[in-house]
Design a protein around this motif. Structure first.
Motif, PDB file in Angstrom:
ATOM      1  N   LEU B  60       0.839  -1.206   0.000  1.00  0.00           N
ATOM      2  CA  LEU B  60       0.000   0.000   0.000  1.00  0.00           C
ATOM      3  C   LEU B  60       0.868   1.248   0.000  1.00  0.00           C
ATOM      4  O   LEU B  60       0.576   2.223  -0.697  1.00  0.00           O
ATOM      5  N   VAL B  61       1.949   1.214   0.795  1.00  0.00           N
ATOM      6  CA  VAL B  61       2.848   2.373   0.862  1.00  0.00           C
ATOM      7  C   VAL B  61       3.479   2.611  -0.507  1.00  0.00           C
ATOM      8  O   VAL B  61       3.583   3.750  -0.979  1.00  0.00           O
ATOM      9  N   GLU B  62       3.850   1.534  -1.180  1.00  0.00           N
ATOM     10  CA  GLU B  62       4.480   1.687  -2.483  1.00  0.00           C
ATOM     11  C   GLU B  62       3.514   2.347  -3.476  1.00  0.00           C
ATOM     12  O   GLU B  62       3.870   3.255  -4.220  1.00  0.00           O
ATOM     13  N   LYS B  63       2.270   1.880  -3.411  1.00  0.00           N
ATOM     14  CA  LYS B  63       1.257   2.414  -4.310  1.00  0.00           C
ATOM     15  C   LYS B  63       1.024   3.908  -4.032  1.00  0.00           C
ATOM     16  O   LYS B  63       0.992   4.731  -4.946  1.00  0.00           O
ATOM     17  N   ARG B  64       0.897   4.236  -2.726  1.00  0.00           N
ATOM     18  CA  ARG B  64       0.654   5.622  -2.327  1.00  0.00           C
ATOM     19  C   ARG B  64       1.862   6.482  -2.691  1.00  0.00           C
ATOM     20  O   ARG B  64       1.712   7.617  -3.143  1.00  0.00           O
ATOM     21  N   GLY B  65       3.064   5.946  -2.507  1.00  0.00           N
ATOM     22  CA  GLY B  65       4.285   6.692  -2.800  1.00  0.00           C
ATOM     23  C   GLY B  65       4.392   7.051  -4.271  1.00  0.00           C
ATOM     24  O   GLY B  65       5.017   8.044  -4.640  1.00  0.00           O
ATOM     25  N   LYS B  66       3.759   6.250  -5.102  1.00  0.00           N
ATOM     26  CA  LYS B  66       3.784   6.543  -6.533  1.00  0.00           C
ATOM     27  C   LYS B  66       2.754   7.611  -6.902  1.00  0.00           C
ATOM     28  O   LYS B  66       2.615   7.950  -8.081  1.00  0.00           O
ATOM     29  N   GLY B  67       2.001   8.075  -5.949  1.00  0.00           N
ATOM     30  CA  GLY B  67       1.107   9.202  -6.212  1.00  0.00           C
ATOM     31  C   GLY B  67      -0.363   8.840  -6.297  1.00  0.00           C
ATOM     32  O   GLY B  67      -1.203   9.716  -6.492  1.00  0.00           O
ATOM     33  N   VAL B  68      -0.712   7.564  -6.136  1.00  0.00           N
ATOM     34  CA  VAL B  68      -2.131   7.193  -6.147  1.00  0.00           C
ATOM     35  C   VAL B  68      -2.788   7.816  -4.911  1.00  0.00           C
ATOM     36  O   VAL B  68      -2.230   7.744  -3.821  1.00  0.00           O
ATOM     37  N   PRO B  69      -3.941   8.461  -5.054  1.00  0.00           N
ATOM     38  CA  PRO B  69      -4.586   9.062  -3.880  1.00  0.00           C
ATOM     39  C   PRO B  69      -4.826   8.021  -2.778  1.00  0.00           C
ATOM     40  O   PRO B  69      -5.164   6.873  -3.081  1.00  0.00           O
ATOM     41  N   LEU B  70      -4.627   8.466  -1.539  1.00  0.00           N
ATOM     42  CA  LEU B  70      -4.770   7.551  -0.406  1.00  0.00           C
ATOM     43  C   LEU B  70      -6.151   6.901  -0.383  1.00  0.00           C
ATOM     44  O   LEU B  70      -6.312   5.749  -0.009  1.00  0.00           O
ATOM     45  N   GLN B  71      -7.158   7.655  -0.834  1.00  0.00           N
ATOM     46  CA  GLN B  71      -8.525   7.135  -0.802  1.00  0.00           C
ATOM     47  C   GLN B  71      -8.679   5.942  -1.747  1.00  0.00           C
ATOM     48  O   GLN B  71      -9.436   5.016  -1.464  1.00  0.00           O
ATOM     49  N   TYR B  72      -7.953   5.956  -2.881  1.00  0.00           N
ATOM     50  CA  TYR B  72      -7.996   4.801  -3.783  1.00  0.00           C
ATOM     51  C   TYR B  72      -7.172   3.662  -3.217  1.00  0.00           C
ATOM     52  O   TYR B  72      -7.503   2.489  -3.367  1.00  0.00           O
ATOM     53  N   VAL B  73      -6.066   4.009  -2.525  1.00  0.00           N
ATOM     54  CA  VAL B  73      -5.202   2.977  -1.940  1.00  0.00           C
ATOM     55  C   VAL B  73      -5.957   2.220  -0.856  1.00  0.00           C
ATOM     56  O   VAL B  73      -5.940   0.996  -0.798  1.00  0.00           O
ATOM     57  N   LEU B  74      -6.655   2.977   0.015  1.00  0.00           N
ATOM     58  CA  LEU B  74      -7.371   2.341   1.124  1.00  0.00           C
ATOM     59  C   LEU B  74      -8.786   1.931   0.735  1.00  0.00           C
ATOM     60  O   LEU B  74      -9.409   1.130   1.418  1.00  0.00           O
ATOM     61  N   GLY B  75      -9.293   2.537  -0.348  1.00  0.00           N
ATOM     62  CA  GLY B  75     -10.624   2.167  -0.819  1.00  0.00           C
ATOM     63  C   GLY B  75     -11.766   2.886  -0.131  1.00  0.00           C
ATOM     64  O   GLY B  75     -12.927   2.576  -0.398  1.00  0.00           O
TER      65      GLY B  75
END
Lengths: 434, 320
Positions: B60-75
């Motif tokens: 999840l951290v990797e995904k968020r670090g790449k700029g994906v909004p946290l809301q999409y990362v956590l759903g």
């Protein structure tokens, strides 16, 4: 010869000279340490008068309740029943004593012998019952039945104090877990200035707020408020010197989640300490300047509330939900304001009391307890209790429970003395006017 | 976007965690990196899975670090007291929207004495369905049970409609259909429909089936909308990178001209046109900043004759 030795004993530790036997040696002193829980308290007549009045009221209420039931009356009767019971016991012990004294003057030698045997037992009974009576007469702390918030912040003293703040936080958390109290971490913030951890993996704590959701937690923890001092060799210390640092603990009453109709906890009631006029609070969401709305999607949920008349500020960024942060912030602000109001009131009544008591009043600045790592001891400076087994204290075990109990006993005694002083102060002008 | 100092990365690594350093390019400062890392960890703790928690946090951290909004990362995104589900392809609910929706709910439940017999609400460009869902929850709790609620949400995107239905399924305050149905006059319903608000059949056939007719138009208490309002130049310059790269353009900007007005104002023209026909009692539209708000107010002036005298356009300005 014995006297200089006595003086060497720390002041904080109270001792009582129980017996002084003179044998071949010049002095043998038997000292009892610990809080004087059963020391005979001389009940002033004003206090006894009040107890008698309340007992009369209690009797009237019970007879009234027998004929027709009224919830309000029943509640009041329940409140003062322990005073009535305590007074009855006290008077019983007192009459027993006067009877014995009569027997002591009798002509029968055997009678006198028997009376002398009973005298000591009756005397302790009288002391116990007078203590009970004064405990019963001491008004309960108005917040005592509420849950509480423990706020922990390091004092000045750098990293070491911050590590210890974390230790204190975990100590209370573990204590609550051991006792089965529900807790919630409202705020747990580490400081940014350094990245080391303490010897047991503590982080450098900036501020922590722990909510103990148990009803009555305020009564249990109110003695914990104050400066907690630590003396140990820090993990960062290379040359093995002992450092002293301090951690401040605040204990605030917490507004219960399900409000009851009690006026103290009803925050919509302007009479309550918890009441805050919403127009006096400035609410800010901490977000960056510039375009908002669809242009950005930063997760900025932090809320800052400022109570303008007192300048009290609360900032919460614990949850992703702004609404939840706002709720927590409001609760914390209410608790802080209520505590400030109460302290202000206590300050006023404290000034009315004698100066003897003024020294023992808890304020935020007082150092209340020392955790000494080298000597494996935890000393409470108010009750004078020395607890060994420091690891168990820090794990929130039974030893911490003992220390906290000793403080509670001390607080009760202090309240009794304050009550007596108040009653005497109230009675004095009356006599003068006569 | 200014470059981040390397020392900041070192600081994050040393003081918080190497994972926080990985979040820095997206979060931009230490405090929010620490917060987001904590929220990611809490999310992993709260949602059981067979994958080891450490690995999940790392992913999840990797995904968020790449700029994906946290809301999409956590759903999810908290919205009022609801946890609204978020999926790529549907606009994430914003705190400004949350604030005015809550305010609107208080106004609706407190302003009328005695409480109305029924309230009907139409949300256009509903996205995740957050506005009608929060209104339903808030009004369901605050209005007496004698008030019926008739709420509808409309969006063009099938992804948005299916997500809105999923959100409605998850946050349904109403009794399950198995329990005895309420009398028709006291029903509280929320329905989502997939259609374009520019569709010619919207006004003639769909909406009249949703709301009962009144003397002047349809019996509608509130028309609310958060339409795409970002201009092409603002989209290129003033939006955050996470928004530009990851959120649906469909929900953010409208590129074609429509008649006489600017592309970014086209939706307001259409919304006012709809309002002129339906004659709702209140209109609330989110706009992107003061300039646009002024343009929309002028537009309301033009439509005021059609709206029936007093132009009661409730513009909700946010942003700069």
């Amino acid at each position: 010869m014995g006297v200089p030795e006595l003086c060497a004993i720390p002041e904080a530790r109270r001792y009582r000279l129980t017996a002084c036997l003179q044998l071949q040696f010049p002095f043998i002193l038997v000292l009892t340490f610990g809080p004087e829980t059963t020391s005979p308290i001389k009940l002033p007549p004003a206090l006894l008068e009040r107890a008698r009045k309340l007992t009369v009221e209690h009797d009237q209420l019970t007879t009234a309740l027998q004929s027709d039931f009224d919830a309000k009356k029943a509640k009041r009767a329940g409140e003062i029943s322990r005073i009535a019971d305590a007074l009855k016991q006290f008077e019983k012990a007192k009459s027993a004593l006067s009877e014995l004294q009569g027997l002591l003057e009798s002509d029968d030698a055997e009678m006198r012998e028997l009376a002398r045997d009973d005298l000591e037992a009756t005397n302790t009974q009288l002391a116990d019952s007078s203590h009970n009576l004064s405990v019963a007469l001491t008004p309960k702390h108005p917040f005592a039945d509420m849950p509480c918030l423990l706020e922990i912040r390091p004092g000045p003293g750098g990293t070491e104090g911050r590590f210890f703040a974390d230790t204190v936080f975990h100590m209370y958390k573990a204590y609550c877990a051991n006792k089965g109290y529900r807790t919630r971490v409202v705020q747990y913030e580490s400081s940014d200035s350094d990245g080391q951890t303490g010897s047991e993996g503590e982080i450098a704590l900036q501020e922590a707020v722990l909510e103990v959701q148990e009803p009555g937690a305020y009564g249990l923890f109110r003695g914990e408020a104050g400066m907690h001092r630590v003396q140990r060799v820090p993990a960062t210390e290379k040359s093995g010197r002992t450092h002293t640092s301090a951690v401040a603990v605040w204990v605030l009453p917490s507004f219960p989640e399900n409000p009851t109709s009690e006026s103290e906890s009803d925050w919509d009631n302007p009479e309550s300490d918890f009441y805050i006029d919403p127009t006096e609070v400035r609410s800010e969401t901490m977000r960056a300047r510039g375009a908002g709305g669809q242009h950005v999607n930063k997760t900025e949920s932090a809320i800052r509330l400022t109570h303008i008349p007192t300048g009290t500020t609360v900032a919460i960024q614990e949850s992703r939900s702004q609404q939840r942060n706002r709720e927590y912030a409001w609760r914390l602000l209410r608790s802080r304001i209520a505590q400030q109001r109460r302290e202000a009131r206590e300050e006023v009544s404290r000034q009315l009391r004698s100066s003897v008591l003024a020294n023992s009043q808890i304020t935020r600045g007082d150092k209340i307890r020392t955790y000494q790592y080298q000597q494996d001891r935890c000393t409470d400076h108010r009750s004078g209790l020395d607890a060994h087994n420091l690891p168990d204290v820090l794990k929130g075990g039974e030893t911490l429970g003992k220390v906290m109990e000793s403080v509670q006993a001390w607080l009760v005694n202090k309240d009794i003395q304050a009550l007596i002083a108040d009653e005497e102060a109230a009675a004095a002008p009356k006599k003068e006017s006569k | 976007m200014p470059r981040l100092r390397p020392s900041l990365f070192w600081q994050a690594r040393r003081e918080i965690s190497p994972l926080a350093a990985q979040l820095l390019p997206a979060c931009r400062d230490l405090e929010s990196a620490a917060n987001e890392l904590r929220w990611i960890r809490e999310h992993v703790q709260d949602t059981p899975s067979s994958v080891p928690p450490g690995l999940r946090v790392w992913n999840l951290v990797e995904k968020r670090g790449k700029g994906v909004p946290l809301q999409y990362v956590l759903g999810t995104q908290p919205f009022g007291n609801l946890e609204i589900q978020c999926r790529p392809g549907v606009l994430i609910p914003r705190p400004e929207t949350e604030a005015y929706t809550l305010h609107l709910a208080t106004l609706l439940s407190q302003s009328q004495h005695p409480p109305p017999h029924s309230l009907s609400i139409l949300d256009l460009c509903t996205g995740t369905g957050c506005i009608p869902l929060l209104l339903l929850h808030a009004l369901h709790a605050s209005l007496p049970p004698t008030t019926a609620l008739n709420i509808h949400g409309i969006d063009i995107s099938p992804a948005a409609i299916s997500l809105a239905r999923a959100n409605h399924h998850q946050h349904n305050p109403l009794p399950a259909p198995a329990s005895p149905p309420l009398s028709p006059s006291h029903q509280r319903t929320l329905t989502f429909h997939q259609t374009s608000i520019f569709s010619p059949t919207l006004l003639s056939s769909l909406l009249p089936t949703l709301f009962p007719r009144s003397s002047s138009g349809l019996d509608l208490d509130l028309l609310v909308s958060n339409p795409p309002y970002i201009s092409a130049s603002d989209f290129a310059r003033a939006t955050a990178r996470a928004v530009r790269n990851h959120e649906p353009r469909l929900a953010l900007r409208y590129a074609a001209r429509w008649g006489w007005c600017r592309p970014e104002d086209v939706f307001y023209a259409r919304l006012l046109e709809i309002a002129a026909v339906l004659k709702p009692k209140r209109v609330l539209m989110e706009v992107g900043g003061m300039e646009q708000a002024l343009r929309v107010v002028r537009m309301v002036g033009r439509f005021s004759s059609l709206l029936g005298g007093d132009g009661d356009g409730d513009g909700d300005g946010d942003g700069s």
